[in-house]
Design a protein around this motif. Structure first.
Motif, PDB file in Angstrom:
ATOM      1  N   LEU A   1      18.024 -47.983  31.450  1.00 28.71           N
ATOM      2  CA  LEU A   1      18.025 -46.554  31.128  1.00 28.71           C
ATOM      3  C   LEU A   1      18.979 -45.790  32.040  1.00 28.71           C
ATOM      4  O   LEU A   1      19.671 -44.859  31.607  1.00 28.71           O
ATOM      5  CB  LEU A   1      16.600 -45.995  31.241  1.00 28.71           C
ATOM      6  CG  LEU A   1      15.602 -46.550  30.210  1.00 28.71           C
ATOM      7  CD1 LEU A   1      14.177 -46.135  30.565  1.00 28.71           C
ATOM      8  CD2 LEU A   1      15.946 -46.082  28.797  1.00 28.71           C
TER       9      LEU A   1
ATOM     10  N   SER B   1       3.156 -39.483  19.795  1.00 25.93           N
ATOM     11  CA  SER B   1       4.042 -39.490  20.970  1.00 25.93           C
ATOM     12  C   SER B   1       3.267 -39.887  22.221  1.00 25.93           C
ATOM     13  O   SER B   1       2.179 -39.381  22.483  1.00 25.93           O
ATOM     14  CB  SER B   1       4.651 -38.095  21.201  1.00 25.93           C
ATOM     15  OG  SER B   1       5.222 -37.602  20.012  1.00 25.93           O
ATOM     16  N   GLY B   2       3.882 -40.753  23.017  1.00 26.94           N
ATOM     17  CA  GLY B   2       3.295 -41.151  24.293  1.00 26.94           C
ATOM     18  C   GLY B   2       3.807 -40.332  25.455  1.00 26.94           C
ATOM     19  O   GLY B   2       3.240 -40.363  26.545  1.00 26.94           O
TER      20      GLY B   2
ATOM     21  N   ARG C   1      12.549 -45.041  19.389  1.00 30.36           N
ATOM     22  CA  ARG C   1      11.224 -44.729  19.925  1.00 30.36           C
ATOM     23  C   ARG C   1      10.896 -43.238  19.829  1.00 30.36           C
ATOM     24  O   ARG C   1       9.888 -42.783  20.364  1.00 30.36           O
ATOM     25  CB  ARG C   1      11.113 -45.263  21.369  1.00 30.36           C
ATOM     26  CG  ARG C   1      11.064 -46.795  21.399  1.00 30.36           C
ATOM     27  CD  ARG C   1      11.488 -47.416  22.706  1.00 30.36           C
ATOM     28  NE  ARG C   1      10.553 -47.148  23.782  1.00 30.36           N
ATOM     29  CZ  ARG C   1      10.766 -47.479  25.064  1.00 30.36           C
ATOM     30  NH1 ARG C   1      11.885 -48.128  25.402  1.00 30.36           N
ATOM     31  NH2 ARG C   1       9.891 -47.194  25.989  1.00 30.36           N
TER      32      ARG C   1
ATOM     33  N   LEU D   1      11.570 -42.513  28.160  1.00 27.91           N
ATOM     34  CA  LEU D   1      11.468 -43.920  27.745  1.00 27.91           C
ATOM     35  C   LEU D   1      10.969 -44.815  28.880  1.00 27.91           C
ATOM     36  O   LEU D   1      10.457 -45.911  28.632  1.00 27.91           O
ATOM     37  CB  LEU D   1      12.838 -44.415  27.248  1.00 27.91           C
ATOM     38  CG  LEU D   1      13.308 -43.805  25.930  1.00 27.91           C
ATOM     39  CD1 LEU D   1      14.747 -44.206  25.628  1.00 27.91           C
ATOM     40  CD2 LEU D   1      12.403 -44.214  24.774  1.00 27.91           C
ATOM     41  N   ALA D   2      11.120 -44.364  30.118  1.00 26.01           N
ATOM     42  CA  ALA D   2      10.595 -45.128  31.254  1.00 26.01           C
ATOM     43  C   ALA D   2       9.112 -44.867  31.481  1.00 26.01           C
ATOM     44  O   ALA D   2       8.494 -45.509  32.326  1.00 26.01           O
ATOM     45  CB  ALA D   2      11.374 -44.771  32.530  1.00 26.01           C
ATOM     46  N   ARG D   3       8.551 -43.940  30.738  1.00 27.89           N
ATOM     47  CA  ARG D   3       7.163 -43.566  30.963  1.00 27.89           C
ATOM     48  C   ARG D   3       6.228 -43.957  29.835  1.00 27.89           C
ATOM     49  O   ARG D   3       5.013 -44.090  30.049  1.00 27.89           O
ATOM     50  CB  ARG D   3       7.049 -42.039  31.183  1.00 27.89           C
ATOM     51  CG  ARG D   3       7.796 -41.513  32.405  1.00 27.89           C
ATOM     52  CD  ARG D   3       7.234 -42.043  33.723  1.00 27.89           C
ATOM     53  NE  ARG D   3       5.827 -41.759  33.867  1.00 27.89           N
ATOM     54  CZ  ARG D   3       5.316 -40.562  34.222  1.00 27.89           C
ATOM     55  NH1 ARG D   3       6.134 -39.564  34.486  1.00 27.89           N
ATOM     56  NH2 ARG D   3       4.029 -40.386  34.336  1.00 27.89           N
ATOM     57  N   ALA D   4       6.751 -44.108  28.630  1.00 32.01           N
ATOM     58  CA  ALA D   4       5.848 -44.345  27.502  1.00 32.01           C
ATOM     59  C   ALA D   4       6.573 -45.065  26.392  1.00 32.01           C
ATOM     60  O   ALA D   4       7.794 -45.109  26.343  1.00 32.01           O
ATOM     61  CB  ALA D   4       5.295 -43.022  26.979  1.00 32.01           C
ATOM     62  N   GLU D   5       5.777 -45.610  25.508  1.00 30.26           N
ATOM     63  CA  GLU D   5       6.276 -46.366  24.364  1.00 30.26           C
ATOM     64  C   GLU D   5       7.108 -45.501  23.423  1.00 30.26           C
ATOM     65  O   GLU D   5       8.094 -45.947  22.868  1.00 30.26           O
ATOM     66  CB  GLU D   5       5.026 -46.877  23.616  1.00 30.26           C
ATOM     67  CG  GLU D   5       5.242 -47.958  22.649  1.00 30.26           C
ATOM     68  CD  GLU D   5       5.804 -49.214  23.292  1.00 30.26           C
ATOM     69  OE1 GLU D   5       5.487 -49.492  24.458  1.00 30.26           O
ATOM     70  OE2 GLU D   5       6.584 -49.894  22.611  1.00 30.26           O
ATOM     71  N   THR D   6       6.680 -44.274  23.233  1.00 29.86           N
ATOM     72  CA  THR D   6       7.331 -43.370  22.283  1.00 29.86           C
ATOM     73  C   THR D   6       7.405 -41.975  22.888  1.00 29.86           C
ATOM     74  O   THR D   6       6.645 -41.634  23.790  1.00 29.86           O
ATOM     75  CB  THR D   6       6.511 -43.254  20.980  1.00 29.86           C
ATOM     76  OG1 THR D   6       5.177 -42.877  21.326  1.00 29.86           O
ATOM     77  CG2 THR D   6       6.474 -44.570  20.215  1.00 29.86           C
TER      78      THR D   6
ATOM     79  N   THR E   1      14.425 -40.793  30.690  1.00 28.40           N
ATOM     80  CA  THR E   1      13.275 -40.787  31.603  1.00 28.40           C
ATOM     81  C   THR E   1      11.963 -40.880  30.826  1.00 28.40           C
ATOM     82  O   THR E   1      11.024 -41.569  31.255  1.00 28.40           O
ATOM     83  CB  THR E   1      13.331 -39.530  32.485  1.00 28.40           C
ATOM     84  OG1 THR E   1      14.536 -39.599  33.282  1.00 28.40           O
ATOM     85  CG2 THR E   1      12.129 -39.446  33.415  1.00 28.40           C
TER      86      THR E   1
ATOM     87  N   ARG F   1      -0.168 -49.361  18.737  1.00 24.61           N
ATOM     88  CA  ARG F   1       1.012 -49.215  19.584  1.00 24.61           C
ATOM     89  C   ARG F   1       1.506 -50.584  20.070  1.00 24.61           C
ATOM     90  O   ARG F   1       2.696 -50.841  20.092  1.00 24.61           O
ATOM     91  CB  ARG F   1       0.666 -48.308  20.779  1.00 24.61           C
ATOM     92  CG  ARG F   1       1.874 -47.763  21.471  1.00 24.61           C
ATOM     93  CD  ARG F   1       1.561 -46.560  22.339  1.00 24.61           C
ATOM     94  NE  ARG F   1       1.363 -45.355  21.538  1.00 24.61           N
ATOM     95  CZ  ARG F   1       1.215 -44.135  22.052  1.00 24.61           C
ATOM     96  NH1 ARG F   1       1.226 -43.964  23.364  1.00 24.61           N
ATOM     97  NH2 ARG F   1       1.068 -43.085  21.272  1.00 24.61           N
TER      98      ARG F   1
END
Lengths: 220, 220, 220, 220, 220, 220
Positions: free
Chosen positions: D104, C175-176, C138, C107-112, C105, E124
């Motif tokens: 995902l 961290s994103g 990531r 990974l569905a919100r941010a690059e890292t 989840t 990024r």
């Protein structure tokens, strides 16, 4: 002074497998070297074929390790390395898993390796474990014999089938070495290696070799 | 019947290093086991520190291997594994590189490993080689002693410096095991391991252990 | 017709944690949607902190899943995903692990993403699991609170410490998004997200969300 | 108080696709839950099949997102995730791409996944995107239906062809779950899953599920 | 017969940048070699700093390429490689992106490379693109100048700042070569290289070099 | 003032190969550009086919480079890049390997690449080198012609066989570009590219192109 002991644990309750391990490990039983003792996990299932079999022996293996004050090193002799990390947590003495050692030893012998599994259903678990170990880069493929553990242990056609699968791993997949993905195949190692003409690794022999070196160099 | 022989080749011409190898490998000299013989590559440079030193011994090592009809296995005892592939091409008998075996053995002992190099300039070469082997995933870091090979071999401050660098690898970088990135550090292995409290791998000992297992299982 | 049930299993025996899960999951308790039931694994340890705690609950979790004929999906609510594969083997119904779902989840919100662990000792286990899942690319870093589970659950300073660690993950490590690496931190999710200004994922909420979608789309 | 809204944007101008999305998402339309609204990007092409189609809708999607003050979250309903990063740059509210969420979600269900693409020419673009996301490690393979979007949407033979391709992904490639690589295949999800016996993921359903959880937990 | 033309497109509308490109590429303007023409994308923004800037020029770049019947090859001169794949779809003639070519050229010069970005916010995006290209393994780190494009282009302190950042990339991060992560830094390449003592790559020069070779070898 | 010189070294002693290189590189011989000189390593073997051939020329190549005070850059024209690192250690001037440059140039042209090798036995060495370079992610496959170097150079059937292998790389393996894995295939590049309809890279041409750019930009 007594010789340091390497305890090789067969996590299934099949005594014949344990006896096969004893036989397979005799070449490492040096006078003046560590004593190599093979033991059956009596609480184990008759064969370790499913994830339940694997996870079910983790805590019994730990209890066995925790209750052992004599051994200098432990080897868990099942190609799924059940309980490896929970046993390592329980002791400062080295604990080796035969899958990890089998693959690592293959990597010392050739550019790439393939694996012979007994059953198709184990391959997904083995590959997940290879990914966990970070050792996928030089894997060619894992192929199954599609035999039961029992058939493999006793059957006469086992070696012929292993040669057939090994040839596919070598010729079609480009494997430079073969890991036998089971603790009970050791007696086929030499004829398989001769038939294929590339290194064939028995994982228990590989792990006990590493254990022997570790024990020797920490006691001398 | 004569015992099978494992030939451990020191690719530099420093006889003291060869003698150190002999000393370090004594615990594997079992009665009834393979004979372990250490030999100096007389054409080698006094120490192997540069890429030219590494590449310059590849063909001499191959000639030595090709000219040897007696040994059952070979170990190239320099942490850059010079000539490994060209020697393997020259013989069907197993050839082990100590860098490869040292790292593989560390992976059998812990989740992650760090490496102690003698000099900063070697690290780039070592890391390139780790990438070639596909064994980067569990590396934490390689850190240098910033000493010459000569200083390392003889100096009194070597162990203290190794402990300092090893502590950084363990505490700052999270290494679970340490590989000593040189063939000439073996006598520091045990005190370093005791000081750090995590496994310390001497790569020559690791490689000769693997060679011993290989030889035993193919001769018995 | 009864609503399909999602069974959320707290593998430790601390009822307060189970109650915290119930509280945290209320927003997914839709009229007309699946019933979400939280249950304590009474055989579990009071907290899951060691590898023995993790491995010790695998088979009890499987028995619980096997004995359950009512639930449409299962969620194992511990950030080490104990018993995930052995439970999946036992049933055709979906079984979700909160660590896996939490990371997916993020990974569905941010690059890292970065992870906040409770204790330093868990990080090596978590990272091994990320490698097993093939989800390292990531990850920025996992940092510990260095508090006990008990302190985290009750302590007043927990949020302040989480913000401090979260800021380091965001600002120093890039961290994103942040994954909270424990099942018992849910009540801190919103204030932590507000303080950091980047998405913060509670892994149990993430897993139950996925379970809810799965159940809804297979029943309608 | 009004319910928070999840805006699902169909980036092509085919209203039938938008209606199909509405139908496919009904099971998430909970009383008391977020409102799910599907909208057609009127500037979009009739179908998104080429890189030009993908890149051509990025800025129109961003303008749509920027001009929207009401929605709590956005879902871009095209399996190439067009404009995902440029839309995320435009708003602090969450933006989900269905390709990312579909993959995902598959990873939460099985060890490995395969993808069914409509056309061969899309696969290279999809694989490049999987590499960008760092999610290649558990991919088995992507296989095409070799049908046009129009054929897929309306044709009677579509399901039969999907079952054929899905069986190849499962049996030949070892996929443990299947991702449907298009926004317009949702009505085939359940029969395909039943035919194959492994989880089949509709990516829009997967993304809206994640959006729903995100919205619920940030509003309660 | 007319010389084949390489069209170098500056996707921003700043004519000074285009003139800088012309200046930077003069050494490749061989008599008897391809004609190198630099063109401004008049629809482009004044500078390309955001994802919207990147995505906003993709389709205009494609139209420019599609409308061009004369050029033998195209170079997109912005370090985010905007529109690269959509332009490649539009023509059979080669299209080069300077980011891709810059990194690839650095890999031909040294074991590892670092990148100097103008702004932190671009990193990024650049790293996501490196992951997409599968070129992360030899990256050390990307560090920002934290200057605006305008400052970089004109400011007197630019070179000093680049040297400072380049030294950190070399000495702290272990970079063996440096890629300048912007199309407008070419005039600093030589003094930066002299100051650092390692190869410094201007990405536009790298890309036009590759284009020149491609054109020459397909026309002779 | 004399023109800077690029020295292209053929590490085998076959003068016809050197003449073929001269012919292949003529399109880069610009008036006002660097002088391109091809030289035979007279100590080299007649062809480089084995690991011994590769390792045997490393030190002779280094001596040639060290003894050269005139050249501005060096290109080692053998697809195994023999001696690349030991030559780089010997000089501050750039040294290019054609395998590295060939692959890097292919990556600038297409999403994926395949390689045509002359002999099966070289593939394992080439793949090991690709892993060393960290450039495996976009490789589809390397396929052999199964011809000797001599046959390839002279035989009439060579092009037909290359087209056959190239078609397999394109159609079965999905390669977007082809690298010719040998220094002696250049005259087949254009007809092969025309037959396949995808970019075909001659590695020597690729490397000398990079060398030319490097030299031009450091001298102007």
């Amino acid at each position: 002074m007594s010789r340091p002991r390497i305890l090789v644990i067969n996590p299934n309750s099949n005594q014949l497998v344990t006896q096969g391990l004893e036989q397979a490990l005799k070449p490492l039983g040096f006078e003046g070297g560590p004593e190599i003792v093979c033991e059956t996990l009596t609480e184990g299932p008759y064969g370790i074929e499913s994830q339940a079999d694997v996870d079910g022996v983790a805590m019994p293996l730990r209890r066995l390790v925790e209750g052992d004050n004599h051994s200098a090193a432990f080897v868990i002799a099942c190609y799924s390395d059940p309980g490896l990390h929970v046993c390592r947590e329980a002791t400062d003495r080295p604990v080796f898993g035969i899958a990890e050692c089998g693959v690592l030893t293959a990597l010392a012998r050739a550019e790439t390796f393939g694996v012979i599994a007994i059953a198709q259903r184990s391959i997904r678990r083995h590959v997940r474990y290879l990914r966990q170990m970070g050792l996928m880069d030089r894997l060619t493929r894992e192929r199954p014999l599609n035999m039961s553990v029992a058939e493999t242990a006793s059957g006469e056609g086992t070696l012929a089938k292993m040669i057939e699968v090994g040839r596919a791993l070598k010729d079609e997949d480009g494997s430079g070495a073969i890991v036998m993905g089971c603790a009970g195949m050791a007696r086929h190692r030499r004829p398989l290696e001769q038939a294929l003409g590339i290194p064939v690794i028995d994982p228990t022999q590989a792990a006990v070799t590493m254990a022997l070196g570790t024990v020797q160099f920490s006691h001398h």
